[in-house]
Write a protein that holds these residues in place. Structure first.
Motif, mmCIF file in Angstrom:
data_model
loop_
_atom_site.group_PDB
_atom_site.id
_atom_site.type_symbol
_atom_site.label_atom_id
_atom_site.label_comp_id
_atom_site.label_asym_id
_atom_site.label_seq_id
_atom_site.Cartn_x
_atom_site.Cartn_y
_atom_site.Cartn_z
ATOM 1 N N ARG A 76 0.005 -67.173 23.050
ATOM 2 C CA ARG A 76 -1.686 -67.736 23.529
ATOM 3 C C ARG A 76 -1.626 -68.329 22.356
ATOM 4 O O ARG A 76 -1.618 -68.373 20.737
ATOM 5 N N ALA A 77 -2.377 -70.108 22.578
ATOM 6 C CA ALA A 77 -1.866 -71.230 21.819
ATOM 7 C C ALA A 77 -2.635 -71.684 22.096
ATOM 8 O O ALA A 77 -4.254 -72.215 22.925
ATOM 9 N N GLY A 78 -3.998 -72.976 19.987
ATOM 10 C CA GLY A 78 -4.561 -73.318 20.335
ATOM 11 C C GLY A 78 -4.121 -74.867 19.572
ATOM 12 O O GLY A 78 -2.995 -74.220 18.887
ATOM 13 N N LEU A 79 -4.504 -75.438 20.515
ATOM 14 C CA LEU A 79 -4.057 -76.839 20.136
ATOM 15 C C LEU A 79 -3.975 -77.905 20.177
ATOM 16 O O LEU A 79 -4.918 -78.458 21.111
ATOM 17 N N PHE A 80 -4.170 -78.682 18.958
ATOM 18 C CA PHE A 80 -4.584 -79.240 17.800
ATOM 19 C C PHE A 80 -3.439 -80.809 18.053
ATOM 20 O O PHE A 80 -2.737 -81.034 17.084
ATOM 21 N N ILE A 114 -7.517 -76.411 23.719
ATOM 22 C CA ILE A 114 -6.591 -77.490 24.020
ATOM 23 C C ILE A 114 -7.775 -78.430 23.033
ATOM 24 O O ILE A 114 -9.467 -78.410 23.404
ATOM 25 N N ILE A 115 -7.604 -79.077 21.563
ATOM 26 C CA ILE A 115 -8.742 -79.022 20.570
ATOM 27 C C ILE A 115 -8.201 -80.576 20.013
ATOM 28 O O ILE A 115 -7.238 -80.700 18.947
ATOM 29 N N ARG A 163 -13.015 -71.492 16.827
ATOM 30 C CA ARG A 163 -12.795 -71.992 18.335
ATOM 31 C C ARG A 163 -11.548 -70.646 19.217
ATOM 32 O O ARG A 163 -11.902 -70.074 19.717
ATOM 33 N N VAL A 164 -10.473 -71.176 17.445
ATOM 34 C CA VAL A 164 -9.154 -70.581 18.604
ATOM 35 C C VAL A 164 -9.262 -68.677 18.119
ATOM 36 O O VAL A 164 -9.130 -67.959 19.247
ATOM 37 N N VAL A 165 -10.576 -68.154 17.583
ATOM 38 C CA VAL A 165 -10.367 -67.714 16.384
ATOM 39 C C VAL A 165 -11.230 -66.436 18.077
ATOM 40 O O VAL A 165 -11.085 -65.336 18.612
ATOM 41 N N ASP A 166 -12.707 -67.485 18.216
ATOM 42 C CA ASP A 166 -13.690 -66.551 19.059
ATOM 43 C C ASP A 166 -13.014 -66.442 20.683
ATOM 44 O O ASP A 166 -13.049 -65.567 21.465
ATOM 45 N N ARG A 167 -11.935 -67.646 20.784
ATOM 46 C CA ARG A 167 -11.289 -67.566 21.993
ATOM 47 C C ARG A 167 -10.215 -66.161 22.479
ATOM 48 O O ARG A 167 -9.835 -65.652 23.381
#
Length: 247
Positions: A32-36, A56-57, A73-77
């Motif tokens: 699961r990924a936060g994409l910056f 997506i950020i 945001r990534v941690v919250d998600r």
């Protein structure tokens, strides 16, 4: 290679080049990924699927407050962060000698290539420490090891990334966290395509394999470095240079 399912990653520069292919590789492996990336419209086009797996950020990674908010945001998600891969990078103006380098351009290159890696790692390390586990990979460059003539800003910024990797690797060595770098030689990316042909030839001529590396080769190496199996190497700069750097 290990199973990445249920692990959470942040990947910077995910809209193109190395970041794009690495992000797809890890998503396909179940992460699961936060994409910056600064260009969130391209991110949305490139990652139209995998809605449940990615956040997506769009942000400017040279702004510490924006990086902080994006990590939150990534941690919250997803509930935490296991992996950070810093792929964002620019060459700046190339094929010029040091006395021709503008201070403004050098500062911009350092902000993107070095400071962004500092900001992201600074933000994710507390979460990794709380979990006694983490994998950080900073994408450097062979230019950071050897220095490419005509590329002062880029070479120096990537050398700084290697220096930070060595420090962070030692600082967190007893915490279940590994921090490593990857130093590719010339990889066929849009960034390289935009460089002057004479500059690319200068770099490619130094490679014993006499070819550019591929994006797939980078993605496979990166996936190994941030895997659970890669557990006894930290503070190290991995080679991906076709034989150019054997140290």
């Amino acid at each position: 290679m290990g199973n990445f399912s249920k692990q959470v990653a942040i990947i910077t520069g995910a809209a193109s080049g190395l970041g794009l292919v690495i992000a797809h590789k890890l998503l396909n492996e179940g992460v699961r990924a936060g994409l910056f990336d600064i260009n969130d419209s391209i991110l949305n086009n490139e990652f139209a699927g995998n809605v449940l797996q990615r956040e997506i950020i769009g942000l400017d990674v040279t702004k510490e407050n924006e990086v902080r908010d994006a990590v939150y945001r990534v941690v919250d998600r997803f509930g935490g962060i296991d992996i950070l891969i810093n792929c964002v990078g620019i060459t700046g103006i190339t094929n010029i000698r040091s006395h021709e380098v503008s201070t403004e351009n050098l500062q911009k290159v350092f902000d993107v290539n070095f400071m962004s890696c500092f900001y992201t790692s600074k933000m994710v390390l507390p979460y990794m420490l709380a979990n006694n586990y983490g994998r950080i990979l900073h994408i450097s460059s062979i230019a950071g090891k050897e220095g490419n003539a005509g590329m002062l800003a880029y070479s120096a910024s990537k050398a700084a990334v290697i220096g930070m990797t060595k420090v962070q690797g030692k600082e967190y060595a007893e915490s279940g966290i590994t921090v490593n770098a990857l130093a590719p030689a010339v990889i066929q990316t849009p960034l390289v395509d935009a460089m002057p042909e004479i500059q690319v030839k200068y770099m490619t001529d130094k490679i014993p394999m006499k070819r550019c590396g591929t994006l797939e080769e980078v993605a496979n190496m990166a996936a190994f470095i941030v895997s659970r199996e890669s557990s006894f190497t930290t503070g190290f700069t991995f080679d991906l240079s076709g034989g150019r750097a054997t140290y």
